[in-house]
Design an enzyme around this catalytic site. Structure first.
Site, PDB file in Angstrom:
ATOM      1  N   LYS A 184      -0.289   5.139   8.611  1.00  0.00           N
ATOM      2  CA  LYS A 184       0.677   5.243   7.403  1.00  0.00           C
ATOM      3  C   LYS A 184      -0.247   5.424   6.184  1.00  0.00           C
ATOM      4  O   LYS A 184      -0.328   6.286   5.183  1.00  0.00           O
ATOM      5  CB  LYS A 184       1.518   4.118   7.276  1.00  0.00           C
ATOM      6  CG  LYS A 184       2.418   4.193   5.952  1.00  0.00           C
ATOM      7  CD  LYS A 184       1.808   3.535   4.837  1.00  0.00           C
ATOM      8  CE  LYS A 184       2.017   1.939   4.913  1.00  0.00           C
ATOM      9  NZ  LYS A 184       1.600   1.315   3.633  1.00  0.00           N
ATOM     10  N   THR A 221       0.944  -1.224  -0.063  1.00  0.00           N
ATOM     11  CA  THR A 221      -0.098   0.015   0.080  1.00  0.00           C
ATOM     12  C   THR A 221       0.920   1.090  -0.066  1.00  0.00           C
ATOM     13  O   THR A 221       1.485   1.404   0.907  1.00  0.00           O
ATOM     14  CB  THR A 221      -0.899   0.015   1.269  1.00  0.00           C
ATOM     15  OG1 THR A 221      -1.687  -1.078   0.992  1.00  0.00           O
ATOM     16  CG2 THR A 221      -1.849   1.123   1.372  1.00  0.00           C
ATOM     17  N   LYS A 277      -7.296   1.735  -3.035  1.00  0.00           N
ATOM     18  CA  LYS A 277      -7.157   1.299  -1.550  1.00  0.00           C
ATOM     19  C   LYS A 277      -7.309   2.472  -0.866  1.00  0.00           C
ATOM     20  O   LYS A 277      -7.951   2.315   0.339  1.00  0.00           O
ATOM     21  CB  LYS A 277      -5.670   0.909  -1.803  1.00  0.00           C
ATOM     22  CG  LYS A 277      -4.954   0.415  -0.334  1.00  0.00           C
ATOM     23  CD  LYS A 277      -5.986  -0.787   0.409  1.00  0.00           C
ATOM     24  CE  LYS A 277      -5.630  -1.203   1.595  1.00  0.00           C
ATOM     25  NZ  LYS A 277      -4.355  -1.989   1.822  1.00  0.00           N
TER      26      LYS A 277
END
Length: 285
Positions: free
Chosen positions: A237, A94, A169
């Site tokens: 994150k 990711t 995502k």
């Protein structure tokens, strides 16, 4: 069956590479911490390599599952040199869409394909081979990669050109953040009002409020159990990537900003490795 190189054997990558072996593919692995690669090779029928170059040499598919943009760029420096022409690089990290687009462009210069393919489903999805994959890249490369990725995925979708998978995502994480904040407040409210959470769930768990998070995390949230699942550090994150991208495009995401600040509170409590459902702790404490 394909020759596969898998780079990055963390919580997600370790079982994913194992599923490739189970599907009959020839699998080589590399990890920054060498012991993890050796431990993997003792569990599965595959070979561990000390270097990225050796691992990638001759591979049809090169899989990445590392930490963040910097890690992707660091690994890609070696992959771009070592990969054979027409190899397909599949990045399950990711990361940002800018990272994906830059890697795609560099790969194209060397006649390599690059697919940004972030995953959803958490550790359980990786272990059970039930991940969902959001992809960005060329259609031909995606279609070649689908049969291989199916070893550990239940759903694979080509969203659009390079970077689109990472964008999808981001949307996934935005939606999860919203659901978790609402569920946290609901569970907290129920507890403060003296209601039994299991009884409440019987009443609301099959209606419009139902969600995966409610089914799998509401009871454990009410019990302060957070030793499983997707870690707060990882979610912070991911939401940081979301907020940076939103800022660059003048998009207001007030809920994500609020949830990000609440996860910071959880981290400061020492909960960086707790499951993301620990968001409720920012309300309780």
């Amino acid at each position: 069956m394909a020759k596969c190189a898998f780079l990055g054997l963390g919580v997600m990558g370790h079982p994913m590479a194992g599923h490739l072996v189970a599907a009959g593919h020839e699998v080589r692995v590399w990890n920054r911490t060498k012991l993890k690669a050796l431990n993997w090779s003792e569990t599965y029928k595959g070979k561990a390599f000390d270097s990225i170059d050796g691992c990638v040499d001759g591979a049809d598919f090169v899989f990445l599952c590392v930490g963040q943009d910097k890690d992707v760029f660091d690994v890609m420096e070696f992959v771009l040199v070592a990969a054979k022409p027409d190899a397909i690089i599949i990045d399950h990290t990711t990361a940002s869409s800018k990272c994906a687009q830059e890697c795609y462009a560099k790969a194209a210069e060397r006649k390599l394909e690059f697919i940004d393919a972030p995953i959803s489903g958490g550790e359980a999805g990786a272990v059970n081979g039930q991940l969902s994959i959001m992809c960005g890249g060329n259609k031909d490369a995606f279609e070649k990669a689908m049969p291989v990725m199916s070893a550990y995925a239940k759903a694979m979708t080509l969203i659009g050109p390079s970077g689109s998978g990472q964008m999808a995502k981001m949307i996934n994480q935005i939606c999860i953040a919203g659901v978790l904040q609402g569920l946290s407040e609901g569970v907290h409210f129920a507890t403060e009002m003296g209601l039994d959470m299991e009884t409440v769930l019987k009443a609301i768990g099959k209606g419009a409020a139902q969600s995966w998070q409610m089914d799998n995390r509401a009871i454990t949230m009410s019990r302060d159990e957070f030793d499983f699942g997707f870690a707060v550090d990882w979610m912070r994150k991911d939401l940081g990537i979301v907020l940076e991208t939103a800022s660059e495009n003048n998009i207001d995401l007030p809920l994500v900003q609020d949830v990000q600040s609440r996860y910071k509170v959880v981290q400061e409590m020492g909960g960086g490795r707790w499951d993301t459902s620990s968001l409720i702790k920012a309300l309780k404490d």
